[in-house]
Motif scaffolding. Structure first.
Motif, PDB file in Angstrom:
ATOM      1  N   UNK A  21       0.805  -1.225   0.000  1.00 49.49           N
ATOM      2  CA  UNK A  21       0.000   0.000   0.000  1.00 49.49           C
ATOM      3  C   UNK A  21       0.834   1.269   0.000  1.00 49.49           C
ATOM      4  N   UNK A  22       2.154   1.148   0.192  1.00 54.16           N
ATOM      5  CA  UNK A  22       3.019   2.322   0.214  1.00 54.16           C
ATOM      6  C   UNK A  22       3.737   2.527  -1.120  1.00 54.16           C
ATOM      7  N   UNK A  23       4.521   1.523  -1.558  1.00 54.59           N
ATOM      8  CA  UNK A  23       5.328   1.694  -2.779  1.00 54.59           C
ATOM      9  C   UNK A  23       4.649   1.130  -4.025  1.00 54.59           C
ATOM     10  N   UNK A  24       3.555   0.394  -3.845  1.00 51.77           N
ATOM     11  CA  UNK A  24       2.737  -0.135  -4.953  1.00 51.77           C
ATOM     12  C   UNK A  24       3.407  -1.254  -5.748  1.00 51.77           C
ATOM     13  N   UNK A  25       4.489  -1.841  -5.212  1.00 55.91           N
ATOM     14  CA  UNK A  25       5.092  -2.986  -5.888  1.00 55.91           C
ATOM     15  C   UNK A  25       4.234  -4.233  -5.662  1.00 55.91           C
ATOM     16  N   UNK A  26       4.201  -5.104  -6.668  1.00 51.45           N
ATOM     17  CA  UNK A  26       3.526  -6.390  -6.536  1.00 51.45           C
ATOM     18  C   UNK A  26       4.308  -7.266  -5.565  1.00 51.45           C
ATOM     19  N   UNK A  27       3.583  -7.940  -4.670  1.00 50.02           N
ATOM     20  CA  UNK A  27       4.204  -8.740  -3.615  1.00 50.02           C
ATOM     21  C   UNK A  27       3.762 -10.194  -3.702  1.00 50.02           C
ATOM     22  N   UNK A  28       4.597 -11.067  -3.194  1.00 46.66           N
ATOM     23  CA  UNK A  28       4.253 -12.477  -3.058  1.00 46.66           C
ATOM     24  C   UNK A  28       4.978 -13.044  -1.854  1.00 46.66           C
ATOM     25  N   UNK A  29       4.337 -13.962  -1.158  1.00 43.53           N
ATOM     26  CA  UNK A  29       4.963 -14.586   0.008  1.00 43.53           C
ATOM     27  C   UNK A  29       5.672 -15.858  -0.421  1.00 43.53           C
ATOM     28  N   UNK A  30       6.957 -15.961  -0.049  1.00 44.83           N
ATOM     29  CA  UNK A  30       7.761 -17.145  -0.345  1.00 44.83           C
ATOM     30  C   UNK A  30       7.900 -17.959   0.937  1.00 44.83           C
ATOM     31  N   UNK A  31       7.186 -19.087   1.066  1.00 46.88           N
ATOM     32  CA  UNK A  31       7.266 -19.863   2.315  1.00 46.88           C
ATOM     33  C   UNK A  31       8.650 -20.437   2.566  1.00 46.88           C
ATOM     34  N   UNK A  32       9.429 -20.681   1.529  1.00 47.66           N
ATOM     35  CA  UNK A  32      10.779 -21.207   1.724  1.00 47.66           C
ATOM     36  C   UNK A  32      11.675 -20.183   2.405  1.00 47.66           C
ATOM     37  N   UNK A  33      11.484 -18.911   2.087  1.00 49.04           N
ATOM     38  CA  UNK A  33      12.255 -17.832   2.701  1.00 49.04           C
ATOM     39  C   UNK A  33      11.552 -17.246   3.914  1.00 49.04           C
ATOM     40  N   UNK A  52      18.361  -9.662  -3.824  1.00 49.24           N
ATOM     41  CA  UNK A  52      18.702 -10.952  -4.417  1.00 49.24           C
ATOM     42  C   UNK A  52      17.496 -11.540  -5.156  1.00 49.24           C
ATOM     43  N   UNK A  53      17.758 -12.108  -6.325  1.00 45.16           N
ATOM     44  CA  UNK A  53      16.693 -12.727  -7.111  1.00 45.16           C
ATOM     45  C   UNK A  53      16.366 -14.113  -6.582  1.00 45.16           C
ATOM     46  N   UNK A  54      15.081 -14.483  -6.626  1.00 43.17           N
ATOM     47  CA  UNK A  54      14.621 -15.812  -6.224  1.00 43.17           C
ATOM     48  C   UNK A  54      13.986 -16.488  -7.437  1.00 43.17           C
ATOM     49  N   UNK A  64      -4.709 -18.749 -12.388  1.00 40.06           N
ATOM     50  CA  UNK A  64      -6.015 -19.107 -12.930  1.00 40.06           C
ATOM     51  C   UNK A  64      -7.172 -18.400 -12.254  1.00 40.06           C
ATOM     52  N   UNK A  65      -7.065 -18.215 -10.918  1.00 41.17           N
ATOM     53  CA  UNK A  65      -8.224 -17.700 -10.178  1.00 41.17           C
ATOM     54  C   UNK A  65      -7.943 -16.411  -9.413  1.00 41.17           C
ATOM     55  N   UNK A  66      -6.690 -15.956  -9.379  1.00 45.20           N
ATOM     56  CA  UNK A  66      -6.296 -14.793  -8.580  1.00 45.20           C
ATOM     57  C   UNK A  66      -6.737 -14.965  -7.132  1.00 45.20           C
ATOM     58  N   UNK A  67      -6.447 -16.159  -6.595  1.00 44.70           N
ATOM     59  CA  UNK A  67      -6.954 -16.530  -5.276  1.00 44.70           C
ATOM     60  C   UNK A  67      -5.833 -16.700  -4.251  1.00 44.70           C
ATOM     61  N   UNK A  68      -4.554 -16.575  -4.679  1.00 48.42           N
ATOM     62  CA  UNK A  68      -3.439 -16.907  -3.797  1.00 48.42           C
ATOM     63  C   UNK A  68      -2.323 -15.884  -3.951  1.00 48.42           C
ATOM     64  N   UNK A  69      -1.647 -15.547  -2.847  1.00 47.80           N
ATOM     65  CA  UNK A  69      -0.520 -14.610  -2.914  1.00 47.80           C
ATOM     66  C   UNK A  69       0.805 -15.287  -2.552  1.00 47.80           C
ATOM     67  N   UNK A  70       0.857 -16.628  -2.610  1.00 49.76           N
ATOM     68  CA  UNK A  70       2.096 -17.344  -2.307  1.00 49.76           C
ATOM     69  C   UNK A  70       2.854 -17.653  -3.599  1.00 49.76           C
ATOM     70  N   UNK A  71       4.145 -17.890  -3.422  1.00 45.07           N
ATOM     71  CA  UNK A  71       5.042 -18.206  -4.528  1.00 45.07           C
ATOM     72  C   UNK A  71       5.514 -19.647  -4.426  1.00 45.07           C
ATOM     73  N   UNK A  72       5.954 -20.199  -5.541  1.00 45.08           N
ATOM     74  CA  UNK A  72       6.410 -21.580  -5.579  1.00 45.08           C
ATOM     75  C   UNK A  72       7.708 -21.634  -6.381  1.00 45.08           C
ATOM     76  N   UNK A  73       8.649 -22.458  -5.923  1.00 49.70           N
ATOM     77  CA  UNK A  73       9.933 -22.572  -6.609  1.00 49.70           C
ATOM     78  C   UNK A  73       9.751 -23.121  -8.022  1.00 49.70           C
ATOM     79  N   UNK A  74      10.560 -22.631  -8.951  1.00 50.50           N
ATOM     80  CA  UNK A  74      10.504 -23.122 -10.325  1.00 50.50           C
ATOM     81  C   UNK A  74      10.982 -24.567 -10.429  1.00 50.50           C
TER      82      UNK A  74
END
Length: 357
Positions: A21-33, A52-54, A64-74
Motif C-alpha cells: 500500500x506504500x510503494x505499490x510494488x507487486x508482492x508475493x509470500x515465499x514460504x521457503x524464505x 537478491x533474485x529468487x 487461474x483464479x487470482x486466489x493466492x498470494x504465495x510463490x512456488x519454486x521453479x
C-alpha cells in the motif's frame, strides 16, 4: 505470526497483501524464505529485501483464479504453492458468492499452513504420503446448493482419514454467525475450523497408532472408544454432561476426540497470537502484582506450556478489554483452568516431539 515487511520499502504488511500500500510494488509470500518478495526488473524477477533474485513463480491458483498470494519454486514438481497443493476439491465456482467465499477460505488456510510450517510439523500431501508411506493431508471445499436454498445443510465440516471437508457456507459471515448463535458458541471462525480439524488429523497421525501416546492421551482426555454417534446425539439433544471448567469449550465436552481437537486449536490460537504480539514488541507496562511485566521474549512455537499460559492470560485480558472499549465481544471468550492447562500441555509436548529436524 510475526509481522512481515515489504521487501522494497519496509512498510509493514498484512499476511494477505498482494500489493504494497506504500510503494505499490507487486508482492508475493515465499514460504521457503518465510518472507515477502517484490516483483522488480520490469515485472520479471522476484527479489528480496537485499535485492537478491529468487527462482520462484506465482502459484497456479493465482494464475487461474487470482486466489493466492504465495510463490512456488521453479524447481518444484507442482505448480501449486505449499498451501494450495493440499487441495483435493475446490468448490463449484458457478454458485452465487462462491468465488468470494473460496478466497476467504484460502486466506484462512494459508495462515494455518504457515503456522504448521513454523511449528515444523510433518504434513505431507496425499501424493507425497503415497510416495513415502506416511499419513497425508487434503482438503475438500464443497458448495452446498441445497443447504444454501433450504437451510438444511447437506455437507458437514469435518475430518476423516486425512481429508478435511469444509462447507463453503462457513465463509459467509452472516450464515456463520447465525449458526454460531444457534449452537450457542462464543467463537466460530474459518481459521478456528481449520485449527480444530487439523487437530483431528494430528490425533490420527501421532496418537491413534502409538500405544504409548494413546494410553497417555486417554489418561488426559478420556476414553475415545465411547460411541461417537451416541455422544453426538446426547450433546445436541441436550443430554450431555454440560460444560465445566475442565473443558476449553462446550463442544469439547461431547467426546474425547473433540476435546483433543478443541484443545489443539486453542494451543495454536495462543501460539500464533503470542508470536504476533511478540513480533510487534508489545508488552504490558501496568500489569499489577508482577515484578516482571508480561512480554514475549521467547519463541511461542517452541515454548513450554506454562510459559505460554502465564504470558497469554494477561494479554488475553488486555485484548478483551480493548475489544470491549470498541463495543465488540471478547476476542478470547475462554478461561484456562488447571485442567485445561494439563490438556494444553499434553498437546504441546506431543507437537514438540513431532517437530522435524
Amino acid at each position: 505470526m510475526a509481522p512481515y515487511q515489504c521487501p522494497n520499502c519496509s512498510r509493514l504488511l498484512h499476511f494477505e497483501a498482494r500489493v504494497c500500500p506504500s510503494c505499490a510494488f507487486t508482492l508475493g509470500y515465499d514460504p521457503a524464505a518465510d518472507a515477502f518478495l517484490f516483483l522488480g526488473d520490469n515485472a520479471t524477477t522476484w527479489r528480496d529485501a537485499q535485492g537478491e533474485a529468487h527462482d520462484v513463480v506465482v502459484c497456479a491458483n493465482n494464475n487461474e483464479y487470482e486466489i493466492c498470494n504465495w510463490l512456488v519454486s521453479t524447481t518444484d514438481s507442482t505448480p501449486f504453492c505449499r498451501a494450495c497443493r493440499y487441495n483435493s476439491t475446490i468448490p463449484d465456482l458457478s454458485g452465487p458468492q462462491v468465488p468470494e467465499r473460496w478466497g476467504k477460505i484460502e486466506a484462512a488456510k494459508r495462515r494455518l499452513i504457515q503456522e504448521i510450517i513454523a511449528l515444523r510439523l510433518p504434513c505431507e500431501t496425499m501424493i507425497e504420503a503415497a510416495e513415502n508411506g506416511t499419513f497425508g493431508l487434503a482438503f475438500d471445499f464443497l458448495y452446498d446448493p441445497v443447504g444454501e436454498e433450504s437451510g438444511n445443510i447437506q455437507i458437514t465440516t469435518g475430518h476423516e482419514a486425512g481429508l478435511i471437508t469444509l462447507n463453503v457456507m462457513e465463509a459467509d459471515d452472516a450464515k456463520r454467525e447465525a449458526m454460531r448463535n444457534r449452537l450457542g458458541e462464543p467463537y466460530r471462525t474459518l481459521l478456528g475450523h481449520f485449527r480444530h480439524e487439523i487437530g483431528h488429523y494430528y490425533w490420527a497421525r501421532l496418537v491413534q497408532n502409538d500405544p504409548e501416546q494413546l494410553a497417555a492421551c486417554r489418561a488426559v482426555f478420556g476414553d475415545d472408544t465411547m460411541s461417537y454417534d451416541e455422544a453426538r446425539e446426547k450433546h445436541y439433544g441436550g443430554a450431555g454432561g454440560g460444560w465445566t471448567t475442565d473443558y476449553v469449550s462446550a463442544y469439547a465436552t461431547m467426546h474425547p476426540w473433540e476435546d483433543f481437537a478443541e484443545t489443539f486449536a486453542h494451543l495454536l490460537h495462543i501460539k500464533d497470537a503470542l508470536a504476533t504480539i511478540g513480533g510487534f514488541g508489545m508488552r504490558l507496562m501496568n500489569w499489577p502484582g508482577e515484578d516482571v511485566q508480561p512480554s514475549i521474549d521467547f519463541d511461542p512455537y517452541t515454548a513450554d506450556t506454562l510459559t505460554l499460559v502465564n504470558e497469554w492470560r494477561p494479554f488475553a485480558f488486555a485484548e478483551n478489554a480493548i475489544n470491549r472499549a470498541m463495543g465488540q465481544p471478547d476476542l478470547y471468550p475462554f478461561h484456562i483452568s488447571e485442567a485445561i492447562t494439563a490438556k494444553l500441555d499434553f498437546v504441546n509436548r506431543l507437537l514438540m516431539g513431532a517437530r522435524l529436524s
